[in-house]
Design an enzyme around this catalytic site. Structure first.
Site, PDB file in Angstrom:
ATOM      1  N   CYS B  66       0.908  -1.290  -0.004  1.00  0.00           N
ATOM      2  CA  CYS B  66       0.121   0.075  -0.040  1.00  0.00           C
ATOM      3  C   CYS B  66       0.749   1.351  -0.005  1.00  0.00           C
ATOM      4  CB  CYS B  66      -1.014   0.099   1.229  1.00  0.00           C
ATOM      5  SG  CYS B  66      -0.076   0.151   2.708  1.00  0.00           S
ATOM      6  N   ALA B  69       3.175   1.666   2.965  1.00  0.00           N
ATOM      7  CA  ALA B  69       4.340   0.852   2.938  1.00  0.00           C
ATOM      8  C   ALA B  69       5.381   1.876   2.066  1.00  0.00           C
ATOM      9  CB  ALA B  69       4.067  -0.421   2.315  1.00  0.00           C
ATOM     10  N   ARG B 100      12.949  -3.900   6.277  1.00  0.00           N
ATOM     11  CA  ARG B 100      13.271  -3.735   4.899  1.00  0.00           C
ATOM     12  C   ARG B 100      14.909  -3.809   4.708  1.00  0.00           C
ATOM     13  NH1 ARG B 100      11.371  -2.515  -0.118  1.00  0.00           N
ATOM     14  NH2 ARG B 100      12.951  -0.784  -0.380  1.00  0.00           N
ATOM     15  N   HIS B 200       5.712   6.557  -2.383  1.00  0.00           N
ATOM     16  CA  HIS B 200       6.975   7.248  -2.678  1.00  0.00           C
ATOM     17  C   HIS B 200       6.842   8.640  -3.177  1.00  0.00           C
ATOM     18  CE1 HIS B 200       7.747   2.745  -4.444  1.00  0.00           C
ATOM     19  NE2 HIS B 200       7.861   2.996  -3.138  1.00  0.00           N
TER      20      HIS B 200
END
Lengths: 457, 546
Positions: B66, B69, B100, B200
């Site tokens: 999503c 994230a 991550r 992003h």
């Protein structure tokens, strides 16, 4: 120091949780649903929830975790998720063809107020749910409780599948709670030896500890079948292992189908396993064979053999309430001293039980429900321990404080074995002791000066 | 089915596509057909169009995550000295906690490093009903009192947007109240956009607005670059920085691997922006150019050849013989070890086939490494790429649909004080004529062979089918896909955060990757799946004791 900003001095926090000892409801519901044979779990929310839960479960089990999502967008968040869910149900049955879909909600679909039972009814009425297939749902708002609550809610939805019966089937329901696939296998083994015919649900053995054979099937052979779940109202009794994980489902069967239930602690360690086996033979009307008494005797034997290494060692524990209650009792029973105990899940009852169990521990005991690992770490800085027991995230505390760590709980992301070697039952007790001893004695070996280095322990 | 046995029938690409779509309901099949492309020659005809960055179909088991994230996990996660505070129920913050593999050394052993901490307002039902703004303000205060960080970033999760908490206002008020702590917020609710990509964008916009240009330290090094879209997973950024430093190039800001607050804040002082992951950050490169006059080039440090090429590209931009010589010397020094490693594995990897379904750029970049090993990419695609990542930037601007419209676009203008063109238009033109292309990315498709299959937003069902039909020697995707592929007897390499291993960037990374892939495709384990009695189930002789 990796947790270099954690101060020793403890300050009151009312709004900020740091390094949680819990996660959210839906992941528990997803794990429980994987314990139904032929089931595809479905996350009614935005894509990220499903992706995160699948990733975390995958990293813990190192097995395929398949689950679908309603893939909410901004539009569905405004207009409601019904269209997405109906389309999802249709696609899932067409493309993946499971026996059953187990839907759990998320904070998103709960906040906008999607009415799950109404949507499932519509799906059935309109033939989107094919004849002979099932869709069940559990409300799992992420802003209530924890992953443990979500697990419990899905297990309750499974119990709700029970159909009215006229005749008892002589079986006993066992609700194992959030334990590993191998633990579920071990519970089945114990029941078989005691001679009790059981329905275990959920049952992730054979689902999340599968073989590598060159074949992949989305629905492996393990799991409680839909038929078994439909029939669990005909049981002569239910043993619910764990108040937080399993009791709600057992009480539902009691209320709806008059299946008498007993809520027991999870069978970790000697005494909790004793109570489990004793309850099992009582409800099943059988006697416990010598084989089990011998297994028990082996566990007592190991406790006595290695008692010098356990005696009065201080332990810090973090995990989920049901597991911690049984583990704390086990540690106390072998004369270890659990002194810091934290769960992220709320419950006054938890603190009360731990207080009772640790009342004779000769040191002050800290216990907190709805606590976090930041607090646990601060407690450890103030009153150091000899051993830390908890999930993988504890390794940061263990490294900074130079503590032996036994990984136990969820999630374990950096070690193997939890899916294969049970920690429930007497055999599981041996495994816990082996792990504790290895951690403590490895440390002793590491720290011993040359003149004190020992061959024999 | 057992995939270890090699197939007899060679499937045609069109038949494979048909096979992938066969099981779908008609509506789903129609939609997916536009996201599955058989790559064609492009010399004389316009490139084929692929549909990308569109909604995933509910119920279809997607690889995607999503917006949150993408924002918190990918972009803001790797920065060490900013406190990341997630406003929402506990899960979102929990799952993005250290998963991550972003390594960091930027703040040293004693400096500020909040990456190992997971912070959340742990919203309860009362917060959902009565609003969570007060709790958020209190949590910011508590974080400040405990850690005294220079910045606190607040992230919204799904319910926050739905109940209408004004996180930006809370952040503004707290910033004023605290005085020496920059507090800013991200409206990155999970339901926004269609994938991580939207996150992003939201993250980068806020970094650009609240951080870039805010540093008062003047960077005086020579050959200053920004490295955009590198996240230091498994230490990739460490290796790239090692090489850059050796060349005498100063990386003043990585967005956002191994980064610090001050790096973001100084990014406006670079001479050149180098874009690694085109998908996650090309718009930041554009904004840096518009506002501060910094040109950008696309580079790629995945693959030894690509690394050398990228270094030369940077050197060419600066046009300084001394730098070019040093870059050549570094390449000459580094390459022999790479060649030794490559030639060692080559006989065992050559001719093997691979499929790659990751990211917004990795499905493209990693083909460099596989080419170096003589491995062919049969099929590839992005999890959250857009059309320009496939077809190249000439398709820009793309049509704005209802999902991308929700994602804020910020419009920047030349900064009255800080805008300074790094090159004159004439110099830029001369460089272009000399073969240095600015703002250029040709995308994945031209680099793939004819007849290969390019698939956007591949899902569980199609992945399984592809592997069964085409039997690659290796499959690259994420952790969620890993074990179902491996159950089929095909090794899978996790190419998001690698899950183990790395770095794979730069020269040393290439060596690591060759060895890792050699290990995977030649592991003995794939030959151990059958027991003797499964291989020969019928007894052909009787034994003497019978």
């Amino acid at each position: 120091m990796l947790l270099r900003h954690t101060p020793k001095e403890i300050s009151e926090r009312s709004a900020l949780m740091i390094n949680p000892a819990k996660t959210c409801q839906p992941i528990g519901a997803m794990y429980a649903a994987l314990g139904i044979h032929g089931c595809l779990p479905h996350s009614h929310g935005s894509q990220g929830c499903c992706a995160y839960h699948r990733s975390t479960l995958t990293r813990h089990y190192k097995e395929p975790i398949v689950a679908a999502t309603s893939s909410f967008t901004e539009g569905s968040s405004v207009f409601g998720g019904q269209a997405n869910l109906l389309q999802a149900i249709d696609n899932i049955f067409t493309v993946y063809n499971p026996e059953i879909i187990a839907i759990h909600t998320t904070c998103l679909s709960e906040t906008i107020g999607d009415d799950l039972p109404q949507i499932l009814k519509k799906s059935k009425d309109e033939g989107i749910t094919p004849e002979g297939k099932m869709v069940i749902g559990a409300p799992t708002p992420s802003y209530v409780g924890s992953h443990v609550t979500g697990f419990s809610n899905m297990v309750k939805a499974m119990a709700n599948m029970a159909e009215p019966v006229t005749k008892k089937n002589g079986k006993v329901n066992i609700i194992p709670g959030w334990v590993e696939p191998c633990d579920m296998e071990e519970i089945k083994r114990l029941a078989a030896i005691v001679g009790v015919d059981i329905t275990l649900f959920p049952d992730t053995s054979g689902v999340l500890n599968g073989p590598l054979s060159g074949e992949y099937t989305m629905f492996p052979k393990g799991g409680t079948t839909v038929a078994e779940l439909k029939g669990c109202g005909g049981a002569i009794g239910t043993l619910a292992l764990g108040e937080w994980c399993s009791a709600d489902a057992a009480r539902l069967l009691d209320t709806k189908h008059k299946v008498p239930c007993r809520v027991l602690d999870m069978p970790f360690g000697l005494k909790a396993t004793d109570r489990f086996v004793d309850a099992l033979r009582t409800v099943g009307g059988t006697s416990v064979p010598e084989e089990i008494s011998d297994e028990r005797g082996q566990l007592v034997d190991m406790i006595s053999d290695m008692h010098q290494y356990f005696y009065h060692k201080k332990v810090a524990l973090v995990g989920d309430p049901d597991q911690l209650i049984a583990m704390t009792e086990f540690l106390v029973s072998i004369d270890m001293c659990p002194i810091h105990i934290v769960t992220g899940t709320s419950g006054k009852k938890f603190e009360k039980r731990i207080r009772e169990i640790t009342k004779d521990v000769p040191f002050p005991v800290n216990v907190k429900a709805w606590g976090d690992m930041f607090l646990l770490h601060q407690w450890i800085k103030n009153e150091p321990v000899d051993l830390l027991i908890g999930n993988t995230y504890c390794k940061y505390i263990a490294r900074d404080e130079d503590l032996p760590l036994v990984r136990w709980g969820f999630p374990i992301l950096d070690r193997q074995g939890h899916q294969y070697f049970p920690t429930v039952g007497y055999k599981g007790g041996l495994r816990i002791l082996e792990k504790i001893l290895s951690a403590l004695l490895d440390r002793t070996d590491r720290d011993a000066p040359e003149e004190k280095f020992e061959l024999v322990f | 089915m057992a995939t270890t046995k090699k197939k007899v029938v060679q499937w045609e690409p069109v038949d494979i596509k048909a096979e992938l779509l066969k099981q779908y309901p008609a509506k789903v099949a129609r939609k997916r057909a536009k996201q599955i492309l058989i790559n064609e020659a492009q010399e004389n005809s316009p490139p084929s169009e692929i549909v990308a960055n569109v909604r995933t179909i509910p119920g279809i088991i997607t690889m995607r995550g999503c917006t949150y994230a993408g924002c918190k996990g990918v972009i803001m996660g790797p920065t060490s000295d900013i406190v990341n505070l997630v406003h929402g129920p506990i899960g979102c913050s929990f799952y993005a906690w250290l998963t991550r593999r972003n390594q960091t050394s930027a703040s040293g052993e004693k400096g500020e490093n909040f990456i190992p901490y997971c912070m959340s307002t742990d919203m309860q039902d009362s917060d959902i009903i009565f609003g969570g703004e007060k709790k958020l303000a209190a949590a910011i205060q508590e974080a400040y009192d405990l850690f005294h960080p220079k910045a606190i970033a607040v992230f919204a999760t799904c319910p926050v947007g739905l109940i209408g908490d004004d996180i930006h206002n809370v952040a503004r008020q707290m910033k004023e109240k605290l005085g020496d702590c920059n507090v800013f917020a991200f409206s990155c609710e999970g339901y926004k956009g269609v994938s991580q990509s939207a996150g992003h964008h939201i993250a980068n916009n806020q970094v650009f607005t609240h951080l870039v240009g805010k540093s008062e330290t003047v960077k005086t090094d020579k050959y200053k670059i920004n490295l955009l879209g590198e996240y230091n997973i498994g230490g990739d950024g460490f290796e790239i920085d090692r090489i850059l430093k050796k060349c005498g190039i100063t990386n003043i800001a990585t967005f956002s691997g191994n980064s610090t607050y001050d790096q973001f804040a100084s990014a406006n002082q670079a001479d050149l922006s180098c874009v690694m992951c085109h998908r996650s950050i090309n718009y930041v490169a554009d904004m840096l150019e518009t506002k501060y006059g910094i040109p950008w080039v696309k580079i790629n440090f995945i693959g030894a050849g690509a690394t050398a090429k990228s270094l030369r590209k940077i050197a060419r931009y600066f046009g300084d013989q001394e730098l070019s010589d040093r870059v050549e010397a570094v390449i000459a020094e580094e390459m022999p070890d790479v060649e030794v490693a490559r030639l060692d594995v080559y006989p065992r990897t050559q001719g093997k086939t691979v499929m790659i379904f990751v990211g917004g750029s990795r499905a493209h970049h990693y083909q460099e490494l596989f080419n170096e090993m003589g491995m062919k990419t049969l099929s590839a695609g992005y999890e959250f790429g857009h059309r320009d990542d496939y077809e190249g930037r000439q398709v820009l601007p793309l049509k704005v649909d209802s999902d991308s419209r929700n994602i804020e676009e910020i419009h920047v203008e030349a900064d009255p004080l800080l805008y300074r063109p790094r090159k004159t238009p004439e110099e830029m033109q001369a460089l272009e004529e000399n073969g240095l292309k600015f703002k250029e990315y040709e995308g994945l498709n031209p680099d793939m062979e004819n007849g290969t299959i390019i698939i956007d937003d591949l899902n569980q069902y199609e992945a399984e089918k592809l592997v069964q039909l085409m039997k690659p020697d290796l499959f690259c995707a994420g952790i969620k896909e890993k074990y179902s592929i491996q159950k089929l007897g095909v090794p899978q390499k996790q190419l998001h955060s690698y899950d183990s291993g790395g770095p794979y960037a730069g020269f040393k990374g290439a060596v690591n990757f060759y060895q890792e892939i050699d290990r995977l495709v030649n592991s003995k384990v794939w030959g151990l799946m059958q027991a003797p009695w499964q291989e020969n189930p019928e007894l052909s002789a009787t034994y003497v004791w019978e």
